[in-house]
Design a protein around this motif. Structure first.
Motif, PDB file in Angstrom:
ATOM      1  N   GLU A  75       0.394 -71.364  22.832  1.00  0.00           N
ATOM      2  CA  GLU A  75       0.800 -70.374  21.842  1.00  0.00           C
ATOM      3  C   GLU A  75       2.303 -70.183  21.915  1.00  0.00           C
ATOM      4  O   GLU A  75       2.853 -70.003  23.001  1.00  0.00           O
ATOM      5  CB  GLU A  75       0.086 -69.039  22.067  1.00  0.00           C
ATOM      6  CG  GLU A  75       0.404 -68.001  21.011  1.00  0.00           C
ATOM      7  CD  GLU A  75      -0.532 -66.805  21.053  1.00  0.00           C
ATOM      8  OE1 GLU A  75      -1.532 -66.849  21.788  1.00  0.00           O
ATOM      9  OE2 GLU A  75      -0.264 -65.831  20.332  1.00  0.00           O
ATOM     10  N   SER A 131      -4.148 -76.042  19.576  1.00  0.00           N
ATOM     11  CA  SER A 131      -5.352 -76.283  20.362  1.00  0.00           C
ATOM     12  C   SER A 131      -5.414 -77.727  20.810  1.00  0.00           C
ATOM     13  O   SER A 131      -4.985 -78.634  20.085  1.00  0.00           O
ATOM     14  CB  SER A 131      -6.600 -75.975  19.528  1.00  0.00           C
ATOM     15  OG  SER A 131      -6.610 -74.648  19.069  1.00  0.00           O
ATOM     16  N   SER A 161       4.452 -67.359  14.423  1.00  0.00           N
ATOM     17  CA  SER A 161       3.738 -67.760  15.634  1.00  0.00           C
ATOM     18  C   SER A 161       2.716 -68.839  15.301  1.00  0.00           C
ATOM     19  O   SER A 161       2.260 -68.951  14.163  1.00  0.00           O
ATOM     20  CB  SER A 161       3.007 -66.563  16.248  1.00  0.00           C
ATOM     21  OG  SER A 161       3.897 -65.551  16.618  1.00  0.00           O
ATOM     22  N   TYR A 185      -4.931 -74.135  25.041  1.00  0.00           N
ATOM     23  CA  TYR A 185      -4.099 -73.638  23.949  1.00  0.00           C
ATOM     24  C   TYR A 185      -2.643 -73.554  24.383  1.00  0.00           C
ATOM     25  O   TYR A 185      -2.333 -73.265  25.538  1.00  0.00           O
ATOM     26  CB  TYR A 185      -4.552 -72.246  23.511  1.00  0.00           C
ATOM     27  CG  TYR A 185      -5.986 -72.176  23.049  1.00  0.00           C
ATOM     28  CD1 TYR A 185      -6.979 -71.689  23.901  1.00  0.00           C
ATOM     29  CD2 TYR A 185      -6.346 -72.591  21.784  1.00  0.00           C
ATOM     30  CE1 TYR A 185      -8.295 -71.612  23.489  1.00  0.00           C
ATOM     31  CE2 TYR A 185      -7.665 -72.516  21.355  1.00  0.00           C
ATOM     32  CZ  TYR A 185      -8.630 -72.033  22.224  1.00  0.00           C
ATOM     33  OH  TYR A 185      -9.937 -71.970  21.802  1.00  0.00           O
ATOM     34  N   SER A 237       6.058 -68.012  25.003  1.00  0.00           N
ATOM     35  CA  SER A 237       4.971 -68.975  24.900  1.00  0.00           C
ATOM     36  C   SER A 237       4.003 -68.767  26.048  1.00  0.00           C
ATOM     37  O   SER A 237       4.349 -68.197  27.085  1.00  0.00           O
ATOM     38  CB  SER A 237       5.518 -70.413  24.947  1.00  0.00           C
ATOM     39  OG  SER A 237       6.456 -70.628  23.933  1.00  0.00           O
ATOM     40  N   ASN A 240       5.473 -68.009  20.126  1.00  0.00           N
ATOM     41  CA  ASN A 240       5.899 -66.908  19.256  1.00  0.00           C
ATOM     42  C   ASN A 240       7.386 -67.048  18.942  1.00  0.00           C
ATOM     43  O   ASN A 240       8.095 -67.841  19.559  1.00  0.00           O
ATOM     44  CB  ASN A 240       5.618 -65.575  19.948  1.00  0.00           C
ATOM     45  CG  ASN A 240       4.158 -65.407  20.314  1.00  0.00           C
ATOM     46  OD1 ASN A 240       3.285 -65.544  19.476  1.00  0.00           O
ATOM     47  ND2 ASN A 240       3.894 -65.116  21.585  1.00  0.00           N
ATOM     48  N   ARG A 293      -0.695 -71.054  17.315  1.00  0.00           N
ATOM     49  CA  ARG A 293      -1.500 -71.384  18.477  1.00  0.00           C
ATOM     50  C   ARG A 293      -2.036 -72.793  18.282  1.00  0.00           C
ATOM     51  O   ARG A 293      -2.834 -73.044  17.366  1.00  0.00           O
ATOM     52  CB  ARG A 293      -2.660 -70.402  18.679  1.00  0.00           C
ATOM     53  CG  ARG A 293      -3.359 -70.633  20.017  1.00  0.00           C
ATOM     54  CD  ARG A 293      -4.444 -69.611  20.293  1.00  0.00           C
ATOM     55  NE  ARG A 293      -5.649 -69.857  19.501  1.00  0.00           N
ATOM     56  CZ  ARG A 293      -6.829 -69.330  19.784  1.00  0.00           C
ATOM     57  NH1 ARG A 293      -6.964 -68.525  20.821  1.00  0.00           N
ATOM     58  NH2 ARG A 293      -7.873 -69.590  19.015  1.00  0.00           N
TER      59      ARG A 293
END
Length: 132
Positions: A82, A21, A17, A80, A68, A84, A19
Motif C-alpha cells: 500500500e 496485490s 493511494s 499487499y 507505505s 499513500n 493498494r
C-alpha cells in the motif's frame, strides 16, 4: 511451481493511494519470502519492500518509508503493498517476486528485499501511473 499475479495498478492522481496485490499460488506464503520491486522508465529495477514470516512486512525504499506498508492476508495467500501520498516519481511497473524458504530460514540482515537474483519467481507486473 509458484505463480505470482499482481494487480491493483492504474492511473492515480498525485496525493492518492493505491493498494497493490500479489497473489501467490503453488505454495503457501509461509514457504515463501516475498519481495516488492519497481521499475521506472529508463531506470533499473529497485527494491521497495518485502514480506516474510520472520520479520513480517518491511518497506525498504527511502522514498516510500512513512507512507507505505507491506502486509499479508493468509487466507487469500496474498501480499499487499500500500502506497499513500503518491507522487509522479512513484510511476513505475511494480513487481512482486518470491523465493522458497524453509522453517529454518532466517532473512539476511538489512537486506529487504535484497537483490533481484535472490528471487526465482516473478509476477508479470502491474503498472502504476501517477499523473494529474
Amino acid at each position: 511451481q509458484v505463480q505470482l499475479v499482481e494487480s491493483g495498478g492504474g492511473l492515480v492522481q498525485p496525493g492518492g493511494s493505491l493498494r497493490l496485490s500479489c497473489v501467490a499460488s503453488g505454495l503457501s506464503l509461509d514457504a515463501l519470502a516475498i519481495g516488492w520491486f519497481r521499475q521506472s522508465p529508463g531506470k533499473e529495477r529497485e527494491g521497495v519492500g518485502c514480506f516474510n514470516s520472520v520479520d513480517g512486512g518491511t518497506v525498504d525504499a527511502d522514498s516510500l518509508r512513512g507512507r507505505s506498508s507491506v502486509s499479508r492476508d493468509n487466507g487469500k495467500n496474498t501480499v499487499y503493498l500500500e502506497i499513500n501520498s503518491l507522487t509522479p516519481e512513484d510511476t513505475a511497473v511494480y513487481y512482486c517476486a518470491a523465493h522458497e524458504v524453509d522453517e529454518f530460514w532466517e532473512p539476511p540482515p538489512n537486506t529487504c528485499p535484497g537483490p533481484t537474483t535472490r528471487y526465482g519467481y516473478w509476477g508479470q507486473g502491474t503498472r502504476v501511473t501517477v499523473s494529474s
